[in-house]
Design a protein around this motif. Sequence first.
Motif, PDB file in Angstrom:
ATOM      1  N   ILE A 153       0.859  -1.177   0.000  1.00  0.00           N
ATOM      2  CA  ILE A 153       0.000   0.000   0.000  1.00  0.00           C
ATOM      3  C   ILE A 153       0.898   1.229   0.000  1.00  0.00           C
ATOM      4  O   ILE A 153       1.725   1.392   0.880  1.00  0.00           O
ATOM      5  N   GLY A 154       0.758   2.023  -1.048  1.00  0.00           N
ATOM      6  CA  GLY A 154       1.641   3.179  -1.181  1.00  0.00           C
ATOM      7  C   GLY A 154       3.077   2.703  -1.188  1.00  0.00           C
ATOM      8  O   GLY A 154       3.386   1.682  -1.806  1.00  0.00           O
ATOM      9  N   PRO A 155       3.940   3.372  -0.447  1.00  0.00           N
ATOM     10  CA  PRO A 155       5.339   2.917  -0.404  1.00  0.00           C
ATOM     11  C   PRO A 155       5.568   1.849   0.656  1.00  0.00           C
ATOM     12  O   PRO A 155       6.695   1.500   0.945  1.00  0.00           O
ATOM     13  N   PHE A 156       4.493   1.348   1.248  1.00  0.00           N
ATOM     14  CA  PHE A 156       4.654   0.369   2.327  1.00  0.00           C
ATOM     15  C   PHE A 156       4.310  -1.038   1.837  1.00  0.00           C
ATOM     16  O   PHE A 156       3.489  -1.207   0.944  1.00  0.00           O
ATOM     17  N   SER A 157       4.921  -2.016   2.475  1.00  0.00           N
ATOM     18  CA  SER A 157       4.741  -3.377   1.997  1.00  0.00           C
ATOM     19  C   SER A 157       3.620  -4.097   2.721  1.00  0.00           C
ATOM     20  O   SER A 157       3.378  -5.259   2.478  1.00  0.00           O
ATOM     21  N   ASN A 158       2.947  -3.404   3.633  1.00  0.00           N
ATOM     22  CA  ASN A 158       1.930  -4.111   4.421  1.00  0.00           C
ATOM     23  C   ASN A 158       0.761  -3.193   4.747  1.00  0.00           C
ATOM     24  O   ASN A 158       0.966  -2.084   5.223  1.00  0.00           O
ATOM     25  N   PRO A 159      -0.472  -3.667   4.511  1.00  0.00           N
ATOM     26  CA  PRO A 159      -1.634  -2.794   4.740  1.00  0.00           C
ATOM     27  C   PRO A 159      -1.871  -2.453   6.208  1.00  0.00           C
ATOM     28  O   PRO A 159      -2.706  -1.626   6.512  1.00  0.00           O
ATOM     29  N   GLN A 215      -5.156 -12.933   5.006  1.00  0.00           N
ATOM     30  CA  GLN A 215      -5.112 -14.386   5.158  1.00  0.00           C
ATOM     31  C   GLN A 215      -5.962 -15.060   4.079  1.00  0.00           C
ATOM     32  O   GLN A 215      -5.554 -16.047   3.476  1.00  0.00           O
ATOM     33  N   THR A 216      -7.127 -14.474   3.836  1.00  0.00           N
ATOM     34  CA  THR A 216      -8.057 -15.071   2.884  1.00  0.00           C
ATOM     35  C   THR A 216      -7.535 -15.006   1.460  1.00  0.00           C
ATOM     36  O   THR A 216      -7.616 -15.980   0.713  1.00  0.00           O
ATOM     37  N   PHE A 217      -6.997 -13.843   1.090  1.00  0.00           N
ATOM     38  CA  PHE A 217      -6.613 -13.648  -0.316  1.00  0.00           C
ATOM     39  C   PHE A 217      -5.119 -13.798  -0.546  1.00  0.00           C
ATOM     40  O   PHE A 217      -4.623 -13.468  -1.611  1.00  0.00           O
ATOM     41  N   ASP A 218      -4.386 -14.214   0.501  1.00  0.00           N
ATOM     42  CA  ASP A 218      -2.957 -14.453   0.373  1.00  0.00           C
ATOM     43  C   ASP A 218      -2.197 -13.194  -0.013  1.00  0.00           C
ATOM     44  O   ASP A 218      -1.308 -13.215  -0.861  1.00  0.00           O
ATOM     45  N   TRP A 219      -2.588 -12.057   0.577  1.00  0.00           N
ATOM     46  CA  TRP A 219      -1.810 -10.837   0.391  1.00  0.00           C
ATOM     47  C   TRP A 219      -0.653 -10.865   1.365  1.00  0.00           C
ATOM     48  O   TRP A 219      -0.597 -11.683   2.266  1.00  0.00           O
ATOM     49  N   GLN A 220       0.242  -9.887   1.163  1.00  0.00           N
ATOM     50  CA  GLN A 220       1.181  -9.589   2.224  1.00  0.00           C
ATOM     51  C   GLN A 220       0.360  -8.966   3.323  1.00  0.00           C
ATOM     52  O   GLN A 220      -0.302  -7.965   3.103  1.00  0.00           O
ATOM     53  N   LEU A 264       9.781 -13.472  -9.993  1.00  0.00           N
ATOM     54  CA  LEU A 264       9.983 -14.067  -8.687  1.00  0.00           C
ATOM     55  C   LEU A 264       9.124 -13.414  -7.630  1.00  0.00           C
ATOM     56  O   LEU A 264       8.794 -14.011  -6.628  1.00  0.00           O
ATOM     57  N   LEU A 265       8.796 -12.160  -7.905  1.00  0.00           N
ATOM     58  CA  LEU A 265       7.971 -11.451  -6.939  1.00  0.00           C
ATOM     59  C   LEU A 265       6.558 -11.998  -6.899  1.00  0.00           C
ATOM     60  O   LEU A 265       5.864 -11.875  -5.922  1.00  0.00           O
ATOM     61  N   HIS A 266       6.157 -12.561  -7.982  1.00  0.00           N
ATOM     62  CA  HIS A 266       4.772 -12.977  -8.071  1.00  0.00           C
ATOM     63  C   HIS A 266       4.517 -14.162  -7.155  1.00  0.00           C
ATOM     64  O   HIS A 266       5.198 -15.182  -7.251  1.00  0.00           O
ATOM     65  N   PRO A 267       3.603 -14.008  -6.218  1.00  0.00           N
ATOM     66  CA  PRO A 267       3.378 -15.099  -5.258  1.00  0.00           C
ATOM     67  C   PRO A 267       3.061 -16.426  -5.940  1.00  0.00           C
ATOM     68  O   PRO A 267       3.514 -17.481  -5.503  1.00  0.00           O
ATOM     69  N   ALA A 268       2.323 -16.337  -7.050  1.00  0.00           N
ATOM     70  CA  ALA A 268       1.957 -17.564  -7.749  1.00  0.00           C
ATOM     71  C   ALA A 268       3.212 -18.278  -8.255  1.00  0.00           C
ATOM     72  O   ALA A 268       3.395 -19.475  -8.076  1.00  0.00           O
TER      73      ALA A 268
END
Lengths: 121, 350
Positions: free
Chosen positions: B100-106, B148-153, B333-337
């Motif tokens: 989110i924005g420049p941050f890696s975690n919501p 958790q549900t959508f496998d986000w960071q 590699l960044l792609h979680p899938a």
Amino acid sequence: MVTEMREPTFWVLTVLATGRRHGYALIQEARELSGGRVDLKVATLYAALDRLGQQGLVAIDGDEVVDGRLRRYFRLTDDGAQQLEEQIVRLEANAREARARLRLRPATPLSASAATIGTTA
Amino acid sequence: MSDERAEEYRRMLRWYPAEWRRQNEDAIIGALLDEDDAARRSRPVLANRMSLVAGGLRQRFIAPERRSIANLIVLSAATALSLFYFTITWAPGSRYAGSIGPFSNPSVITGVLLIAAFVLALCGRGKTARLLAVLGIVAEIAVGALSQTFDWQGPSPYTVVLFAGLGLLAATPPTLSLVKRVAATAIVLLLVIPRPRPSSRMRKSRTTPRPEASRLRRVARISSSGKVAGKVAGKIRAESASEVGRAGQGCRDARGGIAPGRVELRLGEEERLREVCAAQLGVTQVGADEIGRAEVGTPEVGADQVGTPQARPAQVESGELGPHEVGAGPDLLLHPAALRHSSTHQLAHP
């Protein structure tokens, strides 16, 4: 340092300086004394009185029932009187300073001299 | 006639808190009726109606209330945590689900809300501060559940407990007894204490300045059994073991044993783990490992897997390790899938 007091507060304290008043009388007198500038709504007055009560500047001075209608009276506390005094000193000092400066104002109005510069340029 | 008006005012006064009404209702109605009589009004005017609504809302939410020292202490702790959280999740330029924005975690949303609550509490707006703290709890739980549900960071359960717990403490009314507050704090702390290790590790990892420090880093801990626990700095959830696990097999010492330790990787560097291990763990020689086998074994991926998503990460691995550059960028590699697929691939080739 004395902080600036907002005008409604100033007039509420000023009205109460001569004795206890109930809500509507306070609104009326504040309007008269301020030359109509301070026209308090009842809700605003009560919010202000709440706050001033918490600060210990005013106090409830009894309820009276007139024609089945409650009238709550308020009075100025000693702390309130002292705060008002401090405000007066501050306002007088301000007024003195402004008066003295205004006397020293140059004879030629600034706008006129600016206009002269404008035409010569 | 005056009764009707009084009833109408009484209705409008419901905007005020009950406690306030008990003390002031009759007096304020008296003053309103005095004013109406003086102006010969038979009905409440709009100006008075509006000011009663505004006054009631003000009395409910932003009337200055005594500053609660306990709430301020809790909120200052929450602010410190949030600021720390901002620094560890600061990763401008990274883009993936959950950033989110420049941050890696919501979870930074919660941080912002709690800091705002702290500022408001300092200004004496205790009630609004408590309201924001409640919003913070809601946001943190929502973010935790969604990620958790959508496998986000997203935040780890510990982070959720920590943020939501502090929010809860800050949201409790100052009238609550000190004993209850302390008890609640103790419960939250007990839940939180097992947690400090990851954050201290991350702090340590920050002491080694690296070029491109702003890029998201991975910290991989390699145990002597060869198990690799991975963590993306700023990503509190530690489910990324599989992402680095396969690469971690590369850290072997001269005798072929596994070299335990902690290595730090920049994002996209997993495939160079052997070199990174050698540099950071002081492993002089890197033995045969899974990556090597994958490299050698690329043709063995099998015809059935060629063209399937599983085959692609293997190509990237061998391409970056070997002399043949396949040219796939770290974006893949960044792609979680893709990461999931590659770990699946790893399991298929033990």
